[in-house]
Design a protein around this motif. Structure first.
Motif, PDB file in Angstrom:
ATOM      1  N   UNK A  47       0.821  -1.215   0.000  1.00 17.28           N
ATOM      2  CA  UNK A  47       0.000   0.000   0.000  1.00 17.28           C
ATOM      3  C   UNK A  47       0.859   1.270   0.000  1.00 17.28           C
ATOM      4  N   UNK A  48       0.208   2.409  -0.274  1.00 20.65           N
ATOM      5  CA  UNK A  48       0.905   3.706  -0.222  1.00 20.65           C
ATOM      6  C   UNK A  48       0.940   4.237   1.205  1.00 20.65           C
ATOM      7  N   UNK A  49      -0.043   3.818   2.021  1.00 20.04           N
ATOM      8  CA  UNK A  49      -0.177   4.374   3.366  1.00 20.04           C
ATOM      9  C   UNK A  49      -0.767   3.351   4.329  1.00 20.04           C
ATOM     10  N   UNK A  50      -0.225   3.350   5.551  1.00 22.80           N
ATOM     11  CA  UNK A  50      -0.785   2.525   6.631  1.00 22.80           C
ATOM     12  C   UNK A  50      -1.285   3.454   7.733  1.00 22.80           C
ATOM     13  N   UNK A  51      -2.557   3.295   8.106  1.00 23.62           N
ATOM     14  CA  UNK A  51      -3.112   4.046   9.235  1.00 23.62           C
ATOM     15  C   UNK A  51      -3.067   3.104  10.428  1.00 23.62           C
ATOM     16  N   UNK A  52      -2.249   3.448  11.423  1.00 21.87           N
ATOM     17  CA  UNK A  52      -1.913   2.502  12.501  1.00 21.87           C
ATOM     18  C   UNK A  52      -2.294   3.035  13.876  1.00 21.87           C
ATOM     19  N   UNK A  53      -3.011   2.223  14.634  1.00 29.70           N
ATOM     20  CA  UNK A  53      -3.336   2.564  16.017  1.00 29.70           C
ATOM     21  C   UNK A  53      -2.058   2.486  16.849  1.00 29.70           C
ATOM     22  N   UNK A  54      -1.948   3.357  17.842  1.00 26.65           N
ATOM     23  CA  UNK A  54      -0.744   3.364  18.670  1.00 26.65           C
ATOM     24  C   UNK A  54      -0.629   2.095  19.518  1.00 26.65           C
ATOM     25  N   UNK A  60       2.822  -2.323  20.442  1.00 28.82           N
ATOM     26  CA  UNK A  60       2.739  -0.929  19.994  1.00 28.82           C
ATOM     27  C   UNK A  60       2.695  -0.848  18.476  1.00 28.82           C
ATOM     28  N   UNK A  61       1.815   0.005  17.967  1.00 36.03           N
ATOM     29  CA  UNK A  61       1.738   0.224  16.528  1.00 36.03           C
ATOM     30  C   UNK A  61       3.021   0.817  15.970  1.00 36.03           C
ATOM     31  N   UNK A  62       3.837   1.388  16.855  1.00 29.81           N
ATOM     32  CA  UNK A  62       5.108   1.968  16.410  1.00 29.81           C
ATOM     33  C   UNK A  62       6.051   0.894  15.864  1.00 29.81           C
ATOM     34  N   UNK A  63       5.835  -0.364  16.280  1.00 28.04           N
ATOM     35  CA  UNK A  63       6.632  -1.473  15.733  1.00 28.04           C
ATOM     36  C   UNK A  63       6.362  -1.617  14.236  1.00 28.04           C
ATOM     37  N   UNK A  64       5.108  -1.432  13.862  1.00 26.17           N
ATOM     38  CA  UNK A  64       4.744  -1.495  12.446  1.00 26.17           C
ATOM     39  C   UNK A  64       5.418  -0.349  11.689  1.00 26.17           C
ATOM     40  N   UNK A  65       5.288   0.844  12.241  1.00 22.19           N
ATOM     41  CA  UNK A  65       5.864   2.040  11.605  1.00 22.19           C
ATOM     42  C   UNK A  65       7.373   1.889  11.411  1.00 22.19           C
ATOM     43  N   UNK A  66       8.042   1.423  12.459  1.00 24.31           N
ATOM     44  CA  UNK A  66       9.499   1.281  12.398  1.00 24.31           C
ATOM     45  C   UNK A  66       9.927   0.254  11.347  1.00 24.31           C
ATOM     46  N   UNK A  67       9.135  -0.795  11.203  1.00 23.78           N
ATOM     47  CA  UNK A  67       9.481  -1.860  10.254  1.00 23.78           C
ATOM     48  C   UNK A  67       9.224  -1.490   8.800  1.00 23.78           C
ATOM     49  N   UNK A  68       8.382  -0.481   8.565  1.00 28.04           N
ATOM     50  CA  UNK A  68       8.065  -0.117   7.173  1.00 28.04           C
ATOM     51  C   UNK A  68       8.678   1.213   6.751  1.00 28.04           C
ATOM     52  N   UNK A  69       9.448   1.843   7.659  1.00 29.22           N
ATOM     53  CA  UNK A  69       9.947   3.189   7.356  1.00 29.22           C
ATOM     54  C   UNK A  69      10.893   3.238   6.152  1.00 29.22           C
ATOM     55  N   UNK A  70      11.519   2.129   5.819  1.00 28.88           N
ATOM     56  CA  UNK A  70      12.422   2.104   4.668  1.00 28.88           C
ATOM     57  C   UNK A  70      11.746   1.575   3.404  1.00 28.88           C
ATOM     58  N   UNK A  71      10.422   1.438   3.455  1.00 32.38           N
ATOM     59  CA  UNK A  71       9.676   0.987   2.275  1.00 32.38           C
ATOM     60  C   UNK A  71       8.967   2.194   1.659  1.00 32.38           C
ATOM     61  N   UNK A  74       3.983   4.823   3.515  1.00 31.95           N
ATOM     62  CA  UNK A  74       4.066   5.853   4.550  1.00 31.95           C
ATOM     63  C   UNK A  74       3.084   5.517   5.669  1.00 31.95           C
ATOM     64  N   UNK A  75       3.134   6.268   6.769  1.00 33.21           N
ATOM     65  CA  UNK A  75       2.336   5.865   7.930  1.00 33.21           C
ATOM     66  C   UNK A  75       1.743   7.045   8.696  1.00 33.21           C
ATOM     67  N   UNK A  76       0.553   6.807   9.230  1.00 35.69           N
ATOM     68  CA  UNK A  76      -0.102   7.755  10.134  1.00 35.69           C
ATOM     69  C   UNK A  76      -0.435   7.001  11.418  1.00 35.69           C
ATOM     70  N   UNK A  77      -0.049   7.583  12.543  1.00 33.37           N
ATOM     71  CA  UNK A  77      -0.481   7.039  13.831  1.00 33.37           C
ATOM     72  C   UNK A  77      -1.826   7.684  14.148  1.00 33.37           C
ATOM     73  N   UNK A  89       8.049   9.608  20.376  1.00 35.61           N
ATOM     74  CA  UNK A  89       8.427   8.262  19.893  1.00 35.61           C
ATOM     75  C   UNK A  89       7.956   8.059  18.460  1.00 35.61           C
ATOM     76  N   UNK A  90       6.766   8.571  18.158  1.00 36.47           N
ATOM     77  CA  UNK A  90       6.249   8.464  16.788  1.00 36.47           C
ATOM     78  C   UNK A  90       7.164   9.203  15.812  1.00 36.47           C
TER      79      UNK A  90
END
Length: 206
Positions: A47-54, A60-71, A74-77, A89-90
């Protein structure tokens, strides 16, 4: 624009889907409620964007964000948390957005559009609150003498004028000015003077 929704509450996922489906150019690629499944889903659907609950259960949803940051995703908490530590932290793990669940649908859609264009979107009210806190923390670091010098800057006094008023040497004033600029994270005397005036430290500028 392809979007995935990652939240452990079915009602929230359903509500988000309903909002996103109102936009013709948004396609929902899938939904997930766990960190592991979310990462698999993102890898599979690209996808182009992941909307992730904290908070995702005990994780923590931040685990998802951290794992996809080099792809390319993009991400929204999306969260109810207004805690400074969560916002920081976000930012640290590379989230492109931070939106509160209390926000209007229009705000979330605006955040999505801005992020899709390569920008970031963090709740303006939260950022203002954090900025004020940082500013207050910075002022609390000033010594009593530095505050006096800051007031002098706000009054437009020269180093010589402040030295005379405070009965210290010009060298001491220069030293205090340098410390003030450093502690308040400002570039020059003018910015420090404006801060002093905005804080009501100078008579006539409250």
């Amino acid at each position: 624009m392809k979007v995935v929704i990652v939240d452990d509450h079915p009602l929230v996922r359903r509500g988000l889907s309903a909002v996103l489906k109102l936009e013709a150019n948004i396609e929902i690629s899938g939904e997930s409620e766990t960190v592991e499944h979310a990462l698999e889903l993102i890898k599979e659907t690209k996808p182009d964007l992941a909307i992730v609950d904290l908070k995702l259960g005990q994780r923590s949803g931040l685990e998802v964000v951290e794992n996809i940051k080099d792809t390319s995703c993009r991400s929204i908490i999306l969260t109810s948390s207004t805690l400074e530590q969560d916002v920081r932290r976000a930012e640290a793990v590379g989230a492109d957005g931070y939106v509160l669940k209390e926000a209007l649908p229009e705000e979330l859609l605006l955040a999505i559009k801005l992020i899709f264009k390569g920008k970031k979107y963090y709740d303006p009210g939260l950022m203002e609150m954090l900025f004020k806190k940082e500013e207050e923390d910075s002022f609390s670091k000033l010594t009593p003498k530095e505050r006096e010098v800051l007031i002098g800057l706000g009054e437009g006094l020269s180093n010589q004028g402040m030295a005379k008023k405070l009965m210290v040497t010009e060298f001491t004033v220069k030293k205090h000015v340098s410390q003030i600029l450093n502690k308040l994270c400002v570039n020059d005397r003018t910015q420090a003077a404006l801060l002093a005036q905005s804080k009501g430290l100078v008579s006539g500028f409250q």
